[in-house]
Design a protein around this motif. Structure first.
Motif, short mmCIF file in Angstrom:
data_model
loop_
_atom_site.label_atom_id
_atom_site.label_comp_id
_atom_site.label_asym_id
_atom_site.label_seq_id
_atom_site.Cartn_x
_atom_site.Cartn_y
_atom_site.Cartn_z
N UNK A 117 11.35 -15.23 2.13
CA UNK A 117 12.17 -14.68 3.21
C UNK A 117 11.32 -13.83 4.14
N UNK A 118 11.43 -14.09 5.42
CA UNK A 118 10.55 -13.47 6.42
C UNK A 118 10.74 -11.95 6.50
N UNK A 119 11.97 -11.49 6.62
CA UNK A 119 12.21 -10.06 6.86
C UNK A 119 11.70 -9.19 5.71
N UNK A 120 12.10 -9.45 4.46
CA UNK A 120 11.56 -8.61 3.38
C UNK A 120 10.04 -8.72 3.26
N UNK A 121 9.53 -9.92 3.47
CA UNK A 121 8.08 -10.11 3.40
C UNK A 121 7.39 -9.26 4.47
N UNK A 122 7.88 -9.32 5.68
CA UNK A 122 7.26 -8.58 6.79
C UNK A 122 7.36 -7.07 6.58
N UNK A 123 8.52 -6.60 6.17
CA UNK A 123 8.72 -5.16 5.98
C UNK A 123 7.81 -4.61 4.89
N UNK A 124 7.82 -5.25 3.73
CA UNK A 124 7.03 -4.75 2.61
C UNK A 124 5.54 -4.93 2.82
N UNK A 125 5.17 -5.99 3.54
CA UNK A 125 3.76 -6.17 3.87
C UNK A 125 3.30 -5.00 4.74
N UNK A 126 4.12 -4.63 5.72
CA UNK A 126 3.76 -3.52 6.60
C UNK A 126 3.67 -2.21 5.81
N UNK A 127 4.61 -1.97 4.94
CA UNK A 127 4.59 -0.73 4.15
C UNK A 127 3.32 -0.63 3.32
N UNK A 128 2.97 -1.72 2.63
CA UNK A 128 1.76 -1.71 1.81
C UNK A 128 0.50 -1.46 2.62
N UNK A 129 0.40 -2.14 3.74
CA UNK A 129 -0.79 -2.00 4.58
C UNK A 129 -0.86 -0.62 5.22
N UNK A 130 0.27 -0.10 5.68
CA UNK A 130 0.29 1.23 6.29
C UNK A 130 -0.07 2.31 5.26
N UNK A 131 0.45 2.18 4.05
CA UNK A 131 0.12 3.17 3.01
C UNK A 131 -1.37 3.15 2.68
N UNK A 132 -1.96 1.97 2.65
CA UNK A 132 -3.39 1.88 2.38
C UNK A 132 -4.18 2.63 3.45
N UNK A 133 -3.84 2.40 4.72
CA UNK A 133 -4.55 3.08 5.81
C UNK A 133 -4.27 4.58 5.81
N UNK A 134 -3.07 4.98 5.45
CA UNK A 134 -2.74 6.41 5.39
C UNK A 134 -3.60 7.10 4.33
N UNK A 135 -3.72 6.48 3.17
CA UNK A 135 -4.54 7.06 2.10
C UNK A 135 -6.01 7.08 2.52
N UNK A 136 -6.49 5.98 3.08
CA UNK A 136 -7.89 5.91 3.51
C UNK A 136 -8.16 6.96 4.59
N UNK A 137 -7.28 7.05 5.56
CA UNK A 137 -7.46 8.02 6.63
C UNK A 137 -7.45 9.45 6.10
N UNK A 138 -6.54 9.73 5.20
CA UNK A 138 -6.46 11.07 4.59
C UNK A 138 -7.76 11.40 3.87
N UNK A 139 -8.26 10.45 3.08
CA UNK A 139 -9.50 10.68 2.35
C UNK A 139 -10.68 10.87 3.31
N UNK A 140 -10.69 10.12 4.40
CA UNK A 140 -11.75 10.29 5.40
C UNK A 140 -11.70 11.68 6.01
N UNK A 141 -10.50 12.11 6.40
CA UNK A 141 -10.37 13.44 7.00
C UNK A 141 -10.75 14.55 6.03
N UNK A 142 -10.39 14.39 4.75
CA UNK A 142 -10.76 15.39 3.74
C UNK A 142 -12.26 15.40 3.53
#
Length: 147
Positions: A117-142
């Motif tokens: 299903x496109x909608x759940x796939x798209x939403x959860x894919x975005x959440x996973x990818x955004x969380x990865x970048x948020x953690x990476x960005x946070x670690x970079x800033x620290x």
């Protein structure tokens, strides 16, 4: 070079990193943060670029045919059907893990191949990818604070 192109380079790097091309968008994100680019805008640009790249892999899978997998990858239809049954109803959770290095891109292609299903796939894919970048960005800033 990447910092000269700014957010466009970050978007392109993030998009390419979500395809089968080997590319490190995290290094580009870190470079942007070290160069003083806005962390929030960088997070959004990287997340959207990587998500669209992941969705393009999903779309490529959607266009694929099961008999191609059987013919070229020598994976029997029965095994593909087993994967499809396991994924059905759990598309979101599976799509969440498309951020994983090495296996994330094939996951996106398989999700498309089995017509998840496109909608759940798209939403959860975005959440996973955004969380990865948020953690990476946070670690970079620290790390920048330490040095």
């Amino acid at each position: 070079m990447f910092t000269e192109l700014g957010y466009l380079a970050l978007f392109a790097a993030s998009f390419l990193a979500a395809t089968i091309l080997p590319f490190s968008s995290e290094a580009v994100l870190s470079g942007m943060l070290v160069a003083g680019f806005d962390p929030y805008v960088s997070l959004v640009v990287a997340s959207v670029g990587n998500w669209l790249g992941g969705m393009s892999s999903y779309w490529i899978g959607w266009l694929g045919k099961w008999h191609w997998i059987e013919k070229y990858l020598k994976i029997p239809a029965s095994q593909i059907e087993k994967v499809h049954k396991k994924i059905k109803g759990k598309e979101g959770w599976v799509a969440f893990f498309t951020w994983l290095p090495g296996i994330g891109d094939p996951i996106a292609v398989v999700l498309g191949l089995v017509k998840s299903r496109v909608i759940p796939t798209a939403i959860w894919m975005f959440i996973g990818k955004a969380l990865r970048y948020a953690v990476w960005g946070y670690l970079t800033l620290k790390a920048m604070e330490l040095f």
